[in-house]
Design an enzyme around this catalytic site. Structure first.
Site, mmCIF file in Angstrom:
data_model
loop_
_atom_site.group_PDB
_atom_site.id
_atom_site.type_symbol
_atom_site.label_atom_id
_atom_site.label_comp_id
_atom_site.label_asym_id
_atom_site.label_seq_id
_atom_site.Cartn_x
_atom_site.Cartn_y
_atom_site.Cartn_z
ATOM 1 N N TYR A 106 34.930 -16.306 30.938
ATOM 2 C CA TYR A 106 35.013 -17.654 31.483
ATOM 3 C C TYR A 106 36.082 -18.372 30.661
ATOM 4 C CZ TYR A 106 33.617 -22.373 32.905
ATOM 5 O OH TYR A 106 33.604 -23.656 33.389
ATOM 6 N N ASP A 147 35.995 -15.947 35.654
ATOM 7 C CA ASP A 147 36.670 -17.165 36.076
ATOM 8 C C ASP A 147 37.822 -17.382 35.103
ATOM 9 O OD1 ASP A 147 37.503 -19.744 36.661
ATOM 10 O OD2 ASP A 147 35.471 -20.508 36.948
#
Length: 157
Positions: A106, A147
């Site tokens: 992330y 992400d």
């Protein structure tokens, strides 16, 4: 192997949606981001009841990453991205599943620009790049999913 990545934006608040999606999509591997839950609040029992083993690296209110594997337990190999022992943000986790190294990430969004958050993002990307080179030297299958919070223009932030 069907690998999926999912920014869950609060694993406990959206657990019903996650469990429904796991049942419908049935991915072999899932990389979750933005758990927004400390380790003790990760819903491991519910995920196991859905047929998935899990490893996770949580953080209260922010960040957090996890790797789920359908019908088996991922073998945890790393929590946290190497290169900065002072970094307390839960943004990287790694496990082996069926001989494949799965890295779940992330990446920081770096907003606002300019500023310390953007500087942290650039340092984090450099650490990821350096670690990717180490993984390539292993000459084993590797998947880095998650992400990335990156756009290739100045509109990024």
């Amino acid at each position: 192997m069907k690998v999926a990545t999912y920014n869950v934006n609060g694993v406990n608040g959206r657990l019903d949606v996650l469990l429904r999606w796991l049942g419908e999509a049935a991915p072999d591997i899932v990389v979750l981001q933005e758990l927004k839950a400390p380790d003790a609040r990760f819903p491991v029992k519910e995920i196991e009841n859905a047929g998935y083993g899990a490893v996770w690296h949580g953080q209260k209110s922010w960040n957090g990453v996890a790797i789920l594997a359908r019908g088996r337990d991922p073998m945890l190999t790393r929590k946290g991205l190497p290169g900065d022992p002072e970094d307390e943000q839960s943004r990287y986790i790694e496990a082996v599943v069926d001989g494949v190294v799965i890295g779940g990430l992330y990446l920081p969004n770096g907003n606002p620009y300019p500023g310390p958050k953007f500087d942290y993002k650039l340092r984090w990307i450099k650490r990821l790049h350096d670690y990717e080179a180490e993984l390539l030297e292993l000459e084993v299958p590797v998947v880095l999913a998650g992400d990335y919070n990156v756009m290739p223009t100045e509109l990024d932030v």
